[in-house]
Write a protein that holds these residues in place. Structure first.
Motif, PDB file in Angstrom:
ATOM      1  N   THR A 161       0.825  -1.207   0.000  1.00  0.00           N
ATOM      2  CA  THR A 161       0.000   0.000   0.000  1.00  0.00           C
ATOM      3  C   THR A 161       0.861   1.259   0.000  1.00  0.00           C
ATOM      4  O   THR A 161       0.573   2.230  -0.716  1.00  0.00           O
ATOM      5  CB  THR A 161      -0.925   0.009   1.225  1.00  0.00           C
ATOM      6  N   LEU A 162       1.941   1.255   0.782  1.00  0.00           N
ATOM      7  CA  LEU A 162       2.845   2.403   0.833  1.00  0.00           C
ATOM      8  C   LEU A 162       3.528   2.623  -0.513  1.00  0.00           C
ATOM      9  O   LEU A 162       3.595   3.754  -1.013  1.00  0.00           O
ATOM     10  CB  LEU A 162       3.886   2.199   1.933  1.00  0.00           C
ATOM     11  N   ILE A 163       4.029   1.542  -1.106  1.00  0.00           N
ATOM     12  CA  ILE A 163       4.699   1.655  -2.409  1.00  0.00           C
ATOM     13  C   ILE A 163       3.719   2.149  -3.470  1.00  0.00           C
ATOM     14  O   ILE A 163       4.058   2.995  -4.310  1.00  0.00           O
ATOM     15  CB  ILE A 163       5.312   0.303  -2.809  1.00  0.00           C
ATOM     16  N   SER A 164       2.485   1.637  -3.443  1.00  0.00           N
ATOM     17  CA  SER A 164       1.477   2.055  -4.423  1.00  0.00           C
ATOM     18  C   SER A 164       1.147   3.535  -4.272  1.00  0.00           C
ATOM     19  O   SER A 164       1.005   4.256  -5.256  1.00  0.00           O
ATOM     20  CB  SER A 164       0.207   1.211  -4.265  1.00  0.00           C
ATOM     21  N   THR A 165       1.022   3.985  -3.026  1.00  0.00           N
ATOM     22  CA  THR A 165       0.718   5.402  -2.786  1.00  0.00           C
ATOM     23  C   THR A 165       1.844   6.301  -3.283  1.00  0.00           C
ATOM     24  O   THR A 165       1.601   7.334  -3.915  1.00  0.00           O
ATOM     25  CB  THR A 165       0.473   5.639  -1.291  1.00  0.00           C
ATOM     26  N   CYS A 166       3.076   5.896  -3.012  1.00  0.00           N
ATOM     27  CA  CYS A 166       4.226   6.687  -3.487  1.00  0.00           C
ATOM     28  C   CYS A 166       4.305   6.672  -5.010  1.00  0.00           C
ATOM     29  O   CYS A 166       4.595   7.702  -5.637  1.00  0.00           O
ATOM     30  CB  CYS A 166       5.515   6.136  -2.883  1.00  0.00           C
ATOM     31  N   ALA A 167       4.044   5.512  -5.615  1.00  0.00           N
ATOM     32  CA  ALA A 167       4.110   5.410  -7.075  1.00  0.00           C
ATOM     33  C   ALA A 167       3.042   6.260  -7.742  1.00  0.00           C
ATOM     34  O   ALA A 167       3.267   6.830  -8.819  1.00  0.00           O
ATOM     35  CB  ALA A 167       3.964   3.952  -7.497  1.00  0.00           C
ATOM     36  N   MET A 168       1.869   6.364  -7.110  1.00  0.00           N
ATOM     37  CA  MET A 168       0.786   7.168  -7.683  1.00  0.00           C
ATOM     38  C   MET A 168       1.101   8.664  -7.651  1.00  0.00           C
ATOM     39  O   MET A 168       0.554   9.434  -8.447  1.00  0.00           O
ATOM     40  CB  MET A 168      -0.514   6.908  -6.920  1.00  0.00           C
ATOM     41  N   SER A 169       1.977   9.077  -6.749  1.00  0.00           N
ATOM     42  CA  SER A 169       2.296  10.501  -6.623  1.00  0.00           C
ATOM     43  C   SER A 169       3.324  10.965  -7.654  1.00  0.00           C
ATOM     44  O   SER A 169       3.618  12.155  -7.733  1.00  0.00           O
ATOM     45  CB  SER A 169       2.828  10.790  -5.215  1.00  0.00           C
TER      46      SER A 169
ATOM     47  N   VAL B  28       2.611  -0.442 -17.911  1.00  0.00           N
ATOM     48  CA  VAL B  28       2.104  -1.294 -16.832  1.00  0.00           C
ATOM     49  C   VAL B  28       2.465  -0.709 -15.477  1.00  0.00           C
ATOM     50  O   VAL B  28       1.644  -0.673 -14.549  1.00  0.00           O
ATOM     51  CB  VAL B  28       2.657  -2.727 -16.974  1.00  0.00           C
ATOM     52  N   ILE B  29       3.695  -0.225 -15.335  1.00  0.00           N
ATOM     53  CA  ILE B  29       4.139   0.346 -14.055  1.00  0.00           C
ATOM     54  C   ILE B  29       3.296   1.570 -13.691  1.00  0.00           C
ATOM     55  O   ILE B  29       2.899   1.744 -12.530  1.00  0.00           O
ATOM     56  CB  ILE B  29       5.632   0.720 -14.123  1.00  0.00           C
ATOM     57  N   VAL B  30       2.996   2.417 -14.671  1.00  0.00           N
ATOM     58  CA  VAL B  30       2.225   3.634 -14.404  1.00  0.00           C
ATOM     59  C   VAL B  30       0.816   3.293 -13.914  1.00  0.00           C
ATOM     60  O   VAL B  30       0.306   3.922 -12.975  1.00  0.00           O
ATOM     61  CB  VAL B  30       2.154   4.513 -15.666  1.00  0.00           C
ATOM     62  N   GLY B  31       0.184   2.300 -14.532  1.00  0.00           N
ATOM     63  CA  GLY B  31      -1.200   1.983 -14.176  1.00  0.00           C
ATOM     64  C   GLY B  31      -1.359   0.978 -13.061  1.00  0.00           C
ATOM     65  O   GLY B  31      -2.469   0.779 -12.558  1.00  0.00           O
ATOM     66  N   LEU B  32      -0.265   0.328 -12.645  1.00  0.00           N
ATOM     67  CA  LEU B  32      -0.368  -0.766 -11.681  1.00  0.00           C
ATOM     68  C   LEU B  32      -0.751  -0.268 -10.286  1.00  0.00           C
ATOM     69  O   LEU B  32      -1.603  -0.864  -9.614  1.00  0.00           O
ATOM     70  CB  LEU B  32       0.952  -1.529 -11.630  1.00  0.00           C
ATOM     71  N   ALA B  33      -0.130   0.813  -9.836  1.00  0.00           N
ATOM     72  CA  ALA B  33      -0.345   1.285  -8.466  1.00  0.00           C
ATOM     73  C   ALA B  33      -1.804   1.656  -8.179  1.00  0.00           C
ATOM     74  O   ALA B  33      -2.388   1.170  -7.202  1.00  0.00           O
ATOM     75  CB  ALA B  33       0.588   2.461  -8.167  1.00  0.00           C
ATOM     76  N   PRO B  34      -2.448   2.521  -8.984  1.00  0.00           N
ATOM     77  CA  PRO B  34      -3.857   2.836  -8.693  1.00  0.00           C
ATOM     78  C   PRO B  34      -4.775   1.633  -8.819  1.00  0.00           C
ATOM     79  O   PRO B  34      -5.746   1.505  -8.056  1.00  0.00           O
ATOM     80  CB  PRO B  34      -4.196   3.924  -9.716  1.00  0.00           C
ATOM     81  N   ASP B  35      -4.489   0.728  -9.754  1.00  0.00           N
ATOM     82  CA  ASP B  35      -5.321  -0.466  -9.904  1.00  0.00           C
ATOM     83  C   ASP B  35      -5.209  -1.369  -8.683  1.00  0.00           C
ATOM     84  O   ASP B  35      -6.216  -1.925  -8.219  1.00  0.00           O
ATOM     85  CB  ASP B  35      -4.920  -1.237 -11.164  1.00  0.00           C
ATOM     86  N   ILE B  36      -4.005  -1.540  -8.161  1.00  0.00           N
ATOM     87  CA  ILE B  36      -3.828  -2.386  -6.984  1.00  0.00           C
ATOM     88  C   ILE B  36      -4.621  -1.830  -5.807  1.00  0.00           C
ATOM     89  O   ILE B  36      -5.312  -2.575  -5.091  1.00  0.00           O
ATOM     90  CB  ILE B  36      -2.330  -2.504  -6.633  1.00  0.00           C
ATOM     91  N   ARG B  37      -4.539  -0.540  -5.584  1.00  0.00           N
ATOM     92  CA  ARG B  37      -5.256   0.064  -4.457  1.00  0.00           C
ATOM     93  C   ARG B  37      -6.768  -0.064  -4.636  1.00  0.00           C
ATOM     94  O   ARG B  37      -7.492  -0.358  -3.674  1.00  0.00           O
ATOM     95  CB  ARG B  37      -4.870   1.533  -4.305  1.00  0.00           C
ATOM     96  N   PHE B  38      -7.259   0.155  -5.843  1.00  0.00           N
ATOM     97  CA  PHE B  38      -8.697   0.058  -6.086  1.00  0.00           C
ATOM     98  C   PHE B  38      -9.182  -1.379  -5.943  1.00  0.00           C
ATOM     99  O   PHE B  38     -10.184  -1.645  -5.253  1.00  0.00           O
ATOM    100  CB  PHE B  38      -9.019   0.601  -7.477  1.00  0.00           C
ATOM    101  N   TYR B  39      -8.493  -2.321  -6.584  1.00  0.00           N
ATOM    102  CA  TYR B  39      -8.922  -3.715  -6.518  1.00  0.00           C
ATOM    103  C   TYR B  39      -8.789  -4.269  -5.101  1.00  0.00           C
ATOM    104  O   TYR B  39      -9.615  -5.078  -4.659  1.00  0.00           O
ATOM    105  CB  TYR B  39      -8.104  -4.571  -7.488  1.00  0.00           C
ATOM    106  N   ARG B  40      -7.760  -3.841  -4.371  1.00  0.00           N
ATOM    107  CA  ARG B  40      -7.596  -4.301  -2.992  1.00  0.00           C
ATOM    108  C   ARG B  40      -8.790  -3.877  -2.142  1.00  0.00           C
ATOM    109  O   ARG B  40      -9.301  -4.672  -1.336  1.00  0.00           O
ATOM    110  CB  ARG B  40      -6.304  -3.728  -2.398  1.00  0.00           C
ATOM    111  N   SER B  41      -9.230  -2.626  -2.303  1.00  0.00           N
ATOM    112  CA  SER B  41     -10.385  -2.159  -1.532  1.00  0.00           C
ATOM    113  C   SER B  41     -11.637  -2.961  -1.879  1.00  0.00           C
ATOM    114  O   SER B  41     -12.470  -3.236  -0.998  1.00  0.00           O
ATOM    115  CB  SER B  41     -10.616  -0.673  -1.786  1.00  0.00           C
ATOM    116  N   CYS B  42     -11.772  -3.363  -3.155  1.00  0.00           N
ATOM    117  CA  CYS B  42     -12.922  -4.184  -3.562  1.00  0.00           C
ATOM    118  C   CYS B  42     -12.868  -5.555  -2.883  1.00  0.00           C
ATOM    119  O   CYS B  42     -13.886  -6.055  -2.371  1.00  0.00           O
ATOM    120  CB  CYS B  42     -12.945  -4.352  -5.081  1.00  0.00           C
TER     121      CYS B  42
END
Length: 312
Positions: free
Chosen positions: A133-141, A187-201
């Protein structure tokens, strides 16, 4: 099901008419007179009148709108103002590279995001979950432009692992040589927001009563995740996926521009830069049609995934 599809197709007609009317207003009233753009420095009254006649701009506005409706119905948007090539042939030659690039990004990115999201949701609250989650948040920024520039500089220029840019007429050469780096970066650009969204689902589904009931019956966790949670969590996943599909036609504008890929995204950038209105109008109509069709397809897929969904 058939009645629902017929009703939805009927609803697309006024929506498409509204899109056409909005486009007509924007390009004819807000966008100014394109004859001045095409005339360049040759601003004689005769040249302007000739250009306006060729473009049909000397016709009354209702007649111009009917001509535009005819173009939409026949999918024939005339010729490009900058290259004098048929718009249909330009888009036909650009759609292949865009679908190859963005389709690969969407397929690979969705599979990786769903797998990683399901794993971290299963391990929610653990160090792995918090770290991802931390890595995804940083990558999204970080802007996608930074990934592209850094990838080209370090992986292509410095390390020499990939070509810096280019594209070929041969599909095999593109897949093996030119596609991997833009695919990796996309893939790297879109992976972080997708992981966070799918994880919440997944986490939301795992908190429902039927999951606790399945556990009380002694079902193994992998069975619960794959047979119950994954299936029920697929509706928001399908929604996100279907909303992305129409933009496959647009391509990844930054990736295509930086890597020299002759796709739809790069064509849009060039058309806007050259004020090539026929190309811009054609792409806008195609995206509107694709959006409506994929929204319909999403509703049908909902019903296939979960029979409890009522189509109305």
């Amino acid at each position: 099901m058939l009645a629902f599809i017929i009703r939805r197709v009927g609803q697309m007609v006024p929506t498409l008419f509204g899109v056409m009317l909005l486009l007509f207003v924007l390009f004819n009233w807000v966008g100014g007179d394109p004859s001045y753009i095409l005339a360049g420095k040759n601003l004689s009254p005769e040249a302007l009148a000739n250009i306006r006649h060729q473009l049909g701009l000397d016709l009354p506005l209702p007649q111009q709108f009917l001509l535009f409706v005819k173009q939409v119905l026949t999918l024939d948007f005339g010729v490009s103002w900058s290259t004098q090539q048929p718009v249909s042939s330009i888009l036909h030659s650009r759609i292949g590279p865009s679908l190859l690039l963005t389709g690969s990004i969407l397929l690979l990115g969705t599979v990786l995001a769903v797998v990683i999201a399901a794993l971290v949701a299963y391990l929610r609250g653990s160090l792995t979950d918090r770290l991802v989650t931390l890595i995804s948040t940083c990558a999204m920024s970080i802007s996608g432009l930074v990934y592209i520039i850094a990838g080209q500089y370090w992986l292509a220029h410095k390390a020499g692992l990939f070509p810096i840019m280019g594209w070929s007429d041969r599909v095999t050469e593109n897949l093996l040589y030119y596609l991997p780096l833009p695919l990796l970066l996309g893939v790297i650009v879109g992976l972080a927001p997708d992981i966070r969204f799918y994880r919440s689902c997944f986490v939301e589904e795992m908190s429902h009563d039927y999951v606790r009931t399945a556990r009380a019956k002694g079902l193994a966790e992998p069975v619960i995740m794959l047979k119950h949670v994954l299936r029920n969590a697929m509706i928001p996943v399908v929604t996100s996926l279907m909303m992305s599909l129409p933009y496959l036609m647009m391509g990844a504008m930054l990736l295509e521009t930086f890597f020299g890929i002759p796709g739809m995204g790069k064509e849009v950038v060039m058309a806007v830069d050259r004020s090539d209105f026929p190309v811009i109008k054609a792409i806008t109509i195609y995206i509107a049609l694709a959006t409506m069709l994929f929204n319909l397809l999403a509703d049908i897929v909902y019903k296939l995934i979960d029979p409890r969904v009522q189509l109305s």
